[in-house]
Write a protein that holds these residues in place. Structure first.
Motif, short mmCIF file in Angstrom:
data_model
loop_
_atom_site.label_atom_id
_atom_site.label_comp_id
_atom_site.label_asym_id
_atom_site.label_seq_id
_atom_site.Cartn_x
_atom_site.Cartn_y
_atom_site.Cartn_z
N HIS A 1 0.85 -1.18 0.00
CA HIS A 1 0.00 0.00 0.00
C HIS A 1 0.89 1.24 0.00
O HIS A 1 1.90 1.29 0.71
N GLU A 2 0.53 2.24 -0.75
CA GLU A 2 1.38 3.42 -0.89
C GLU A 2 1.56 4.21 0.41
O GLU A 2 2.51 4.96 0.56
N GLU A 3 0.66 4.03 1.36
CA GLU A 3 0.78 4.75 2.63
C GLU A 3 1.33 3.89 3.76
O GLU A 3 1.37 4.32 4.91
N CYS A 4 1.77 2.69 3.44
CA CYS A 4 2.37 1.81 4.44
C CYS A 4 3.67 2.44 4.93
O CYS A 4 4.43 3.02 4.16
N ASP A 5 3.90 2.34 6.23
CA ASP A 5 5.13 2.91 6.77
C ASP A 5 5.92 1.85 7.54
O ASP A 5 5.51 0.71 7.66
N GLU A 6 7.08 2.26 8.03
CA GLU A 6 7.99 1.33 8.70
C GLU A 6 7.34 0.68 9.92
O GLU A 6 7.58 -0.49 10.21
N ASP A 7 6.52 1.41 10.64
CA ASP A 7 5.86 0.85 11.82
C ASP A 7 4.92 -0.29 11.45
O ASP A 7 4.83 -1.29 12.17
N GLU A 8 4.20 -0.16 10.35
CA GLU A 8 3.31 -1.24 9.88
C GLU A 8 4.13 -2.49 9.57
O GLU A 8 3.74 -3.61 9.93
N ILE A 9 5.27 -2.30 8.91
CA ILE A 9 6.14 -3.42 8.55
C ILE A 9 6.70 -4.06 9.83
O ILE A 9 6.70 -5.28 9.97
N LYS A 10 7.18 -3.23 10.76
CA LYS A 10 7.73 -3.75 12.03
C LYS A 10 6.69 -4.57 12.77
O LYS A 10 6.99 -5.65 13.28
N ASP A 11 5.47 -4.06 12.86
CA ASP A 11 4.42 -4.76 13.59
C ASP A 11 4.14 -6.14 12.98
O ASP A 11 4.04 -7.13 13.70
N ARG A 12 4.00 -6.19 11.68
CA ARG A 12 3.63 -7.45 11.03
C ARG A 12 4.80 -8.43 10.98
O ARG A 12 4.70 -9.59 11.35
N PHE A 13 5.97 -7.97 10.53
CA PHE A 13 7.10 -8.87 10.35
C PHE A 13 7.82 -9.16 11.66
O PHE A 13 8.47 -10.19 11.79
N LEU B 1 11.23 4.77 -1.44
CA LEU B 1 10.21 5.78 -1.73
C LEU B 1 10.34 6.30 -3.14
O LEU B 1 11.44 6.44 -3.67
N ASP B 2 9.19 6.61 -3.72
CA ASP B 2 9.15 7.30 -5.01
C ASP B 2 9.44 8.77 -4.72
O ASP B 2 8.69 9.42 -3.99
N HIS B 3 10.51 9.30 -5.24
CA HIS B 3 10.92 10.67 -4.92
C HIS B 3 9.94 11.73 -5.45
O HIS B 3 9.86 12.82 -4.89
N ARG B 4 9.20 11.40 -6.48
CA ARG B 4 8.21 12.36 -6.99
C ARG B 4 7.01 12.49 -6.08
O ARG B 4 6.52 13.57 -5.82
N THR B 5 6.51 11.33 -5.61
CA THR B 5 5.27 11.34 -4.83
C THR B 5 5.51 11.28 -3.32
O THR B 5 4.65 11.69 -2.55
N GLY B 6 6.65 10.73 -2.91
CA GLY B 6 6.93 10.55 -1.49
C GLY B 6 6.31 9.29 -0.91
O GLY B 6 6.47 8.99 0.26
N TYR B 7 5.60 8.52 -1.74
CA TYR B 7 4.97 7.28 -1.28
C TYR B 7 5.92 6.09 -1.50
O TYR B 7 6.82 6.13 -2.33
N VAL B 8 5.64 5.02 -0.77
CA VAL B 8 6.41 3.79 -0.90
C VAL B 8 6.19 3.23 -2.31
O VAL B 8 5.09 3.27 -2.84
N LYS B 9 7.26 2.67 -2.89
CA LYS B 9 7.19 2.13 -4.25
C LYS B 9 6.39 0.82 -4.33
O LYS B 9 6.03 0.40 -5.40
N GLY B 10 6.14 0.18 -3.21
CA GLY B 10 5.36 -1.05 -3.24
C GLY B 10 6.12 -2.27 -2.77
O GLY B 10 5.61 -3.38 -2.84
N TYR B 11 7.34 -2.08 -2.30
CA TYR B 11 8.08 -3.20 -1.75
C TYR B 11 8.97 -2.73 -0.62
O TYR B 11 9.26 -1.55 -0.48
N ALA B 12 9.36 -3.69 0.19
CA ALA B 12 10.26 -3.42 1.31
C ALA B 12 11.24 -4.58 1.41
O ALA B 12 10.94 -5.70 1.00
N ILE B 13 12.39 -4.30 1.97
CA ILE B 13 13.37 -5.33 2.27
C ILE B 13 13.47 -5.42 3.78
O ILE B 13 13.74 -4.43 4.45
N VAL B 14 13.19 -6.61 4.30
CA VAL B 14 13.20 -6.85 5.74
C VAL B 14 14.31 -7.85 6.04
O VAL B 14 14.33 -8.94 5.47
N GLU B 15 15.21 -7.47 6.91
CA GLU B 15 16.33 -8.35 7.27
C GLU B 15 16.15 -8.82 8.71
O GLU B 15 15.93 -8.01 9.61
N TYR B 16 16.26 -10.12 8.91
CA TYR B 16 16.14 -10.73 10.23
C TYR B 16 17.51 -11.07 10.80
O TYR B 16 18.47 -11.22 10.07
#
Length: 75
Positions: free
Chosen positions: A1-13, A26-41
């Motif tokens: 989701h374009e409005e997903c933030d780091e806290d949402e990812i932390k909570d779920r993962f 982030l998309d530098h034009r819009t400031g929204y997340v591009k649609g993917y994240a990299i999570v390292e455990y």
């Protein structure tokens, strides 16, 4: 989701073990997340549990595609 933030990812993962790092691109034009994240455990077992349990699940109305991504070691 374009409005997903780091806290949402932390909570779920974070349910599957300690997180070493989260990278949201982030998309530098819009400031929204591009649609993917990299999570390292901290451990492979925690990462495997996240992949096995979260792939196909929903987050903020979007289905997650969770898989492994390995980087080449730095020289």
């Amino acid at each position: 989701h374009e409005e997903c933030d780091e806290d949402e990812i932390k909570d779920r993962f974070g349910e599957f073990g300690p997180l070493k790092e989260i990278r949201l691109n982030l998309d530098h034009r819009t400031g929204y997340v591009k649609g993917y994240a990299i999570v390292e455990y901290e451990s492979y077992g925690d990462a495997k549990a996240a992949v096995d349990n979260l792939n196909g699940q929903e987050l903020m109305g979007q289905n997650l595609a969770v898989s492994f991504a390995f980087l080449k070691p730095r020289k």
